[in-house]
Motif scaffolding. Structure first.
Motif, mmCIF file in Angstrom:
data_model
loop_
_atom_site.group_PDB
_atom_site.id
_atom_site.type_symbol
_atom_site.label_atom_id
_atom_site.label_comp_id
_atom_site.label_asym_id
_atom_site.label_seq_id
_atom_site.Cartn_x
_atom_site.Cartn_y
_atom_site.Cartn_z
ATOM 1 N N SER A 92 0.677 -1.125 0.030
ATOM 2 C CA SER A 92 0.107 -0.086 -0.061
ATOM 3 C C SER A 92 0.826 1.372 0.144
ATOM 4 O O SER A 92 0.372 2.544 -0.009
ATOM 5 N N VAL A 94 3.914 4.106 -1.464
ATOM 6 C CA VAL A 94 4.002 4.674 -2.756
ATOM 7 C C VAL A 94 5.541 4.813 -2.969
ATOM 8 O O VAL A 94 6.393 5.362 -2.112
ATOM 9 N N ARG A 115 -0.627 -9.975 -4.889
ATOM 10 C CA ARG A 115 0.104 -8.788 -4.511
ATOM 11 C C ARG A 115 0.966 -8.019 -5.231
ATOM 12 O O ARG A 115 1.072 -6.745 -5.530
ATOM 13 N N LYS A 118 -0.750 -6.272 -8.222
ATOM 14 C CA LYS A 118 -1.322 -4.991 -7.823
ATOM 15 C C LYS A 118 -0.426 -4.071 -7.784
ATOM 16 O O LYS A 118 -0.672 -2.658 -8.166
ATOM 17 N N ILE A 119 0.743 -4.166 -6.990
ATOM 18 C CA ILE A 119 1.914 -3.302 -7.059
ATOM 19 C C ILE A 119 2.297 -3.022 -8.575
ATOM 20 O O ILE A 119 2.308 -1.578 -8.805
ATOM 21 N N TYR A 121 0.406 -2.887 -11.298
ATOM 22 C CA TYR A 121 -0.913 -2.578 -11.905
ATOM 23 C C TYR A 121 -0.806 -1.028 -11.460
ATOM 24 O O TYR A 121 -0.986 -0.033 -12.132
ATOM 25 N N SER A 122 -0.527 -0.857 -9.985
ATOM 26 C CA SER A 122 -0.457 0.564 -9.590
ATOM 27 C C SER A 122 0.671 1.377 -10.363
ATOM 28 O O SER A 122 0.488 2.803 -10.678
ATOM 29 N N CYS A 123 1.479 0.770 -10.510
ATOM 30 C CA CYS A 123 2.847 1.362 -11.449
ATOM 31 C C CYS A 123 2.439 1.847 -12.507
ATOM 32 O O CYS A 123 2.724 3.032 -13.033
ATOM 33 N N LEU A 125 -0.656 2.363 -13.458
ATOM 34 C CA LEU A 125 -1.796 3.468 -13.471
ATOM 35 C C LEU A 125 -0.896 4.898 -13.198
ATOM 36 O O LEU A 125 -1.385 5.934 -13.537
ATOM 37 N N ASN A 126 0.194 4.744 -12.231
ATOM 38 C CA ASN A 126 0.844 6.054 -11.885
ATOM 39 C C ASN A 126 2.072 6.472 -12.682
ATOM 40 O O ASN A 126 2.804 7.384 -12.364
ATOM 41 N N THR A 128 4.841 4.962 -12.911
ATOM 42 C CA THR A 128 6.027 4.800 -12.181
ATOM 43 C C THR A 128 7.130 3.701 -12.685
ATOM 44 O O THR A 128 6.456 2.440 -12.960
#
Length: 233
Positions: A92, A94, A115, A118-119, A121-123, A125-126, A128
């Motif tokens: 969770s 950043v 897990r 998800k990390i 996928y967040s990258c 989206l952002n 990263t």
């Protein structure tokens, strides 16, 4: 200070049930010191947390690098390596960048880790940047479970079947990384000469073919972070 998440495999055994694998040590050490010298705050994590296994072959003299030599005399780095955070603990948070080290164990514990998916996928989206080396590229399959088209047309490299055969590991792994990447729609590339450095960059992803590519992939990742911060800052 720029924050970087470094992820290592927690899996220790090859498929033959007798030989061990784990983190390919130089792909931790060589990249780690590149990040530290550049002023990154590095958080080291693994699927299980705690002390990850080290591939015994990677500690043999033939594979010793300057990074490994420095690591053996660095108490702080040994403490970070020996007490990694679990993916549950860091999922969770950043980060400005993510780096995934090499190690055959990644074929077992990164390819299907929700897990990790998800990390990444967040990258995505952002925006990263993410660097992956060797078998660490298997982490893209965890992302593909959440976004099936993630690898379609992506220019990518990873440890090759030829390198597996030369290392005599090809009969003791769960799948061919090369074949699975191609089957997922990736545009797979590699160096002409096995075990020589080769890096690809496409979108947020930077991939290194093998341990010799770790420092180069780390440098590419740091350059990407600097560019992102220049335009976003």
């Amino acid at each position: 200070m720029k924050k970087l998440l470094m992820i290592l495999t927690s899996h220790a055994d090859l498929a033959d049930g007798t030989n061990q694998t784990g983190v390919w040590l130089s792909t931790f050490a060589d990249a780690y010191y590149e990040f530290i010298k550049a002023g990154f705050e590095v958080t080291v994590a693994s699927p299980k947390g705690g002390k990850p296994p080290v591939d015994p072959l990677s500690e043999e003299s033939d594979y010793t690098t300057e990074g490994i030599t420095t690591y053996h005399d660095d108490l702080m780095a040994k403490m970070e390596f020996g007490n990694t955070w679990s993916l549950d603990e860091v999922g969770s948070l950043v980060y400005d960048a993510v780096y995934i080290a090499d190690g055959h164990g990644a074929l077992w514990d990164m390819a299907d880790d929700a897990r990790l998916g998800k990390i990444l996928y967040s990258c995505l989206l952002n925006n990263t940047p993410v660097a992956m080396v060797g078998h660490g590229v298997a982490a893209t399959f965890a992302l593909a479970k959440l976004r099936p088209d993630a690898l379609s047309g992506l220019r990518i490299t990873a440890f090759t079947d030829t390198e597996e055969a030369l290392l005599k590991r090809h009969r003791h792994i769960p799948f061919s990384l090369t074949d699975r990447l191609k089957a997922s729609g990736a545009q797979f590339t590699h160096a002409i000469i096995p075990f020589t450095p080769h890096v690809e960059a496409d979108g947020i992803f930077i991939t290194g073919q093998n341990p010799a590519s770790a420092a180069m992939a780390a440098q590419e990742l740091m350059g990407r972070v600097e560019v992102e911060q220049l335009f976003c800052g």
